[in-house]
Write a protein that holds these residues in place. Structure first.
Motif, short mmCIF file in Angstrom:
data_model
loop_
_atom_site.label_atom_id
_atom_site.label_comp_id
_atom_site.label_asym_id
_atom_site.label_seq_id
_atom_site.Cartn_x
_atom_site.Cartn_y
_atom_site.Cartn_z
N ALA A 105 30.92 34.22 49.76
CA ALA A 105 31.66 35.38 49.25
C ALA A 105 32.99 35.54 49.98
CB ALA A 105 30.81 36.64 49.38
N ILE A 106 32.98 35.37 51.30
CA ILE A 106 34.22 35.48 52.08
C ILE A 106 35.19 34.37 51.72
CG2 ILE A 106 35.16 35.32 54.42
CD1 ILE A 106 32.56 36.69 55.39
N TYR A 107 34.67 33.15 51.54
CA TYR A 107 35.53 32.03 51.17
C TYR A 107 36.21 32.29 49.83
CZ TYR A 107 37.10 27.35 49.93
OH TYR A 107 37.88 26.29 49.55
N VAL A 108 35.43 32.73 48.85
CA VAL A 108 36.00 33.01 47.53
C VAL A 108 37.06 34.09 47.62
CG1 VAL A 108 35.50 33.87 45.20
CG2 VAL A 108 33.93 32.26 46.30
N TYR A 109 36.81 35.12 48.42
CA TYR A 109 37.76 36.24 48.54
C TYR A 109 39.11 35.79 49.09
CZ TYR A 109 39.71 40.75 49.91
OH TYR A 109 40.54 41.84 50.06
N PHE A 110 39.09 34.92 50.09
CA PHE A 110 40.33 34.54 50.75
C PHE A 110 40.99 33.28 50.18
CE2 PHE A 110 38.50 37.19 54.17
CZ PHE A 110 39.61 37.99 54.45
N ILE A 111 40.24 32.41 49.52
CA ILE A 111 40.78 31.10 49.15
C ILE A 111 40.98 30.91 47.65
CG2 ILE A 111 40.40 28.61 49.26
CD1 ILE A 111 41.09 29.89 51.94
N ILE A 112 40.00 31.28 46.85
CA ILE A 112 40.06 30.96 45.42
C ILE A 112 40.80 32.06 44.66
CG2 ILE A 112 38.72 30.47 43.34
CD1 ILE A 112 36.53 29.34 45.05
N PRO A 113 41.90 31.73 44.00
CA PRO A 113 42.64 32.74 43.23
C PRO A 113 41.95 33.02 41.90
CG PRO A 113 43.69 30.61 42.99
CD PRO A 113 42.55 30.41 43.95
N GLU A 114 42.36 34.10 41.26
CA GLU A 114 41.81 34.44 39.96
C GLU A 114 42.38 33.50 38.89
OE1 GLU A 114 39.62 35.28 37.42
OE2 GLU A 114 39.32 36.81 38.98
N THR A 115 41.52 32.94 38.06
CA THR A 115 41.95 32.00 37.02
C THR A 115 41.83 32.58 35.62
OG1 THR A 115 39.72 31.04 36.94
CG2 THR A 115 41.30 30.02 38.44
N LYS A 116 41.47 33.84 35.53
CA LYS A 116 41.29 34.47 34.22
C LYS A 116 42.57 34.44 33.40
CE LYS A 116 41.52 38.91 33.99
NZ LYS A 116 41.27 40.35 34.13
N ASN A 117 42.45 34.02 32.14
CA ASN A 117 43.55 34.07 31.17
C ASN A 117 44.76 33.23 31.59
OD1 ASN A 117 44.38 34.95 28.63
ND2 ASN A 117 45.62 36.59 29.50
N LYS A 118 44.51 32.12 32.27
CA LYS A 118 45.58 31.21 32.66
C LYS A 118 45.32 29.82 32.08
CE LYS A 118 46.78 33.52 36.98
NZ LYS A 118 45.94 34.70 36.78
N THR A 119 46.39 29.11 31.80
CA THR A 119 46.24 27.74 31.32
C THR A 119 45.91 26.83 32.49
OG1 THR A 119 48.56 27.12 31.66
CG2 THR A 119 48.00 28.20 29.57
N PHE A 120 45.46 25.61 32.18
CA PHE A 120 45.14 24.66 33.24
C PHE A 120 46.38 24.30 34.05
CE2 PHE A 120 41.73 23.62 30.09
CZ PHE A 120 40.67 24.02 30.88
N MET A 121 47.54 24.23 33.41
CA MET A 121 48.78 23.94 34.13
C MET A 121 49.15 25.08 35.06
SD MET A 121 50.02 20.96 33.65
CE MET A 121 51.74 21.16 34.13
N GLU A 122 48.96 26.31 34.63
CA GLU A 122 49.24 27.45 35.49
C GLU A 122 48.35 27.45 36.73
OE1 GLU A 122 50.66 30.69 32.11
OE2 GLU A 122 48.60 30.65 32.77
#
Length: 523
Positions: free
Chosen positions: A457-474
């Motif tokens: 949970a901590i890793y996801v909070y600090f490292i992984i950005p939100e990908t909702k409603n974005k293209t693969f290139m974005e």
């Protein structure tokens, strides 16, 4: 583009969810993903009958019964060989999807289910325990392939505003498969001794439905254009899967990705691991897939009956209580599916792992104090339900979706090999070492799982950005810059894109492509 972000997520889903998209999501999940959940739970109910069959067969062959230790080893092999087959399936999925396509792989691998179903269904008539074990191994191969290719296929055919919704549909069907095995395993249905071969082989029914209908639908448009360079087939596929959409805009976005990959072939796992440009993506896939299986869910599923028995539930009622947890799984998966486009991927993963961590601590406390405080038995039951619900609402399905979203077309098959293989290895590891953890640490063994859940949970909070409603290139651009991009620093992608600081990565303004010279990305 600003207009698109004023539309509520629920309205965007209903406006872009076509009958073709829904049908493909249903068929691939019903005939593939559901089988994974079913095969996880199907061996629990007829365990005694299968062991008795093994013992009687050996008496007929050798004149001597199996010892208790040997019988336990053979039955354990029957259960665990499913995970070994799953590992093998996850290792070959990259080769299959590159050669046959996403839909082509789903369709062609249905033959594995028919072979496995025949072996298990006729095993008692042929008096062959080996047929049961080989059948379980083959179903494992099919599940290992399906767990990767189904979310990959759905992620590539879905518009960006539906990618999360469709990506969690397989999770609903996995939970449904577990529940179906629990229901059919009741004594009133297929839980009798004479029915266990049918109980194991009924998986051929949903696969037959899939085989009859899925070939009529198109292949992934991204696969057709980026890997096969077939513009005509791509346009045809997009017309099948889209409603009121500017097809040209989607093709331009795919071609932009194709140009960025024009000098690259599909990467091998070794090349992907050594590619510094996707280091954080690879690490994220490793963390969330290992965390998914080391989150205590496998241990909970395995020992649910024991926990319910300790809580004072009468043994004859435990199978029905366990089936009740299957309903909770389905409801939680539905909640995740219908909220992911509103809440995003990060909240579901962070919240899910956090709930599982808290409940794992709760189980430790409840088990430690239930001898002194009788009501702690019921607290342990509530914690079991909490772990199952927390898992199904996010960690059960989002890691497979995220694996598709974090990588471009050439990197995606290798990423699924890494994520899938680690998933199956972790699954097997928990099943193997948990009994020893129980013997050595007792109730405190759940603190290990709590630590894993909180860490992920901590890793996801600090490292992984939100990908909702974005293209693969974005999404690729978000990971490509490790330093924050301030305010309006320009990035040239044929037209000027405005970037801003977001989660420590370069994110696209308003989470979308804003072409100054074109409004083609507006629906």
């Amino acid at each position: 583009m600003a207009e698109e972000h004023l539309i509520p997520p629920s309205d965007r889903i209903t406006s872009q969810l076509t009958a073709s998209l829904l049908a493909v999501a249903f068929l691939t999940s019903f005939g593939s993903s559901m089988l994974y959940g079913y095969n996880l739970a199907v061996v629990n109910s007829p365990a005694g009958y299968i062991k008795d069959f093994y013992n009687k067969t050996m008496i007929n062959r050798t004149g001597a019964a199996l010892t208790e230790e040997t019988l336990t080893i053979i039955y354990s092999l029957t259960v665990s060989i499913f995970a070994i087959g799953g590992l093998l399936g996850s290792l070959i999925v990259g080769m299959l999807v590159t050669r046959f396509g996403r839909k082509g792989t789903v369709v062609k691998t249905t033959m594995l289910v028919f072979i496995a179903g025949s072996l298990m269904g006729f095993s008692r008539i042929c008096k062959s325990p080996e047929m049961v074990i080989i059948g379980r191994f083959i179903t494992g191969i099919h599940s290992g392939i399906s767990l990767s290719v189904v979310p990959m296929y759905l992620g590539e055919i879905a518009p960006k505003s539906l990618r999360g919704f469709l990506g969690l549909v397989p999770c609903i069907f996995i939970s449904t498969g577990v529940f179906l095995a629990q229901i059919l395993g009741l004594h009133e249905l297929l839980g009798k001794e004479e029915y266990w071969p049918l109980f194991l082989s009924v998986v051929v029914v949903p696969t037959f439905v899939q085989l009859m209908l899925l070939p009529w639908f198109p292949e992934s448009p991204r696969y057709l254009l980026i890997e096969k360079d077939n513009i005509h087939a791509t346009i045809t596929a997009l017309k099948w899967y889209r409603a009121n959409c500017n097809i040209q805009a989607e093709i331009e976005e795919m071609q932009e990705e194709q140009r960025s990959l024009s000098t690259l072939e599909t990467l091998s796992v070794w090349k992907l691991v050594r590619d510094d440009t996707v280091r954080w993506q690879v690490l994220s896939v490793v963390v969330i897939n290992i965390g998914m299986q080391l989150s205590s869910i496998d241990a909970i599923w395995f020992y649910t009956n024991d926990i319910f028995e300790n809580a004072g539930i009468p043994p004859p009622e435990i199978p029905y209580t366990t089936a009740g947890t299957g309903i909770i799984e389905i409801v939680a998966a539905l909640v995740g599916c219908f909220t992911i486009e509103k809440l995003g991927r990060r909240p579901l993963m962070i919240g899910g792992f956090a709930v599982m961590g808290v409940c794992s601590v709760g189980i430790t406390v409840a088990f430690s104090l239930q001898a002194q405080l009788s009501f702690m038995r019921y607290i342990s039951v509530c914690c079991v339900i909490g772990i199952i619900a927390g898992f199904c609402i996010g960690p059960a399905g989002v890691p497979f979706l995220i694996t598709a979203e974090l990588f471009k077309q050439s990197h995606r098959p290798a990423a699924y090999i890494i994520g899938g293989s680690l998933n199956w290895v972790s699954n097997f590891t928990v099943g193997f070492i948990f009994p020893f953890m129980q013997m050595s640490a007792g109730a405190y063994s759940y603190l290990v799982f709590a630590t894993v859940c909180f860490s992920v949970a901590i890793y996801v909070y600090f490292i992984i950005p939100e990908t909702k409603n974005k293209t693969f290139m974005e999404i690729s651009q978000m990971f490509s810059r490790k330093q924050p991009i301030m305010d309006t620093q320009g990035l040239i992608l044929g037209d000027q894109l405005q970037l801003k600081k977001m989660n420590g990565y370069g994110g696209l303004e308003n989470a979308s492509l804003d072409f100054n010279s074109s409004s083609s990305y507006r629906n």
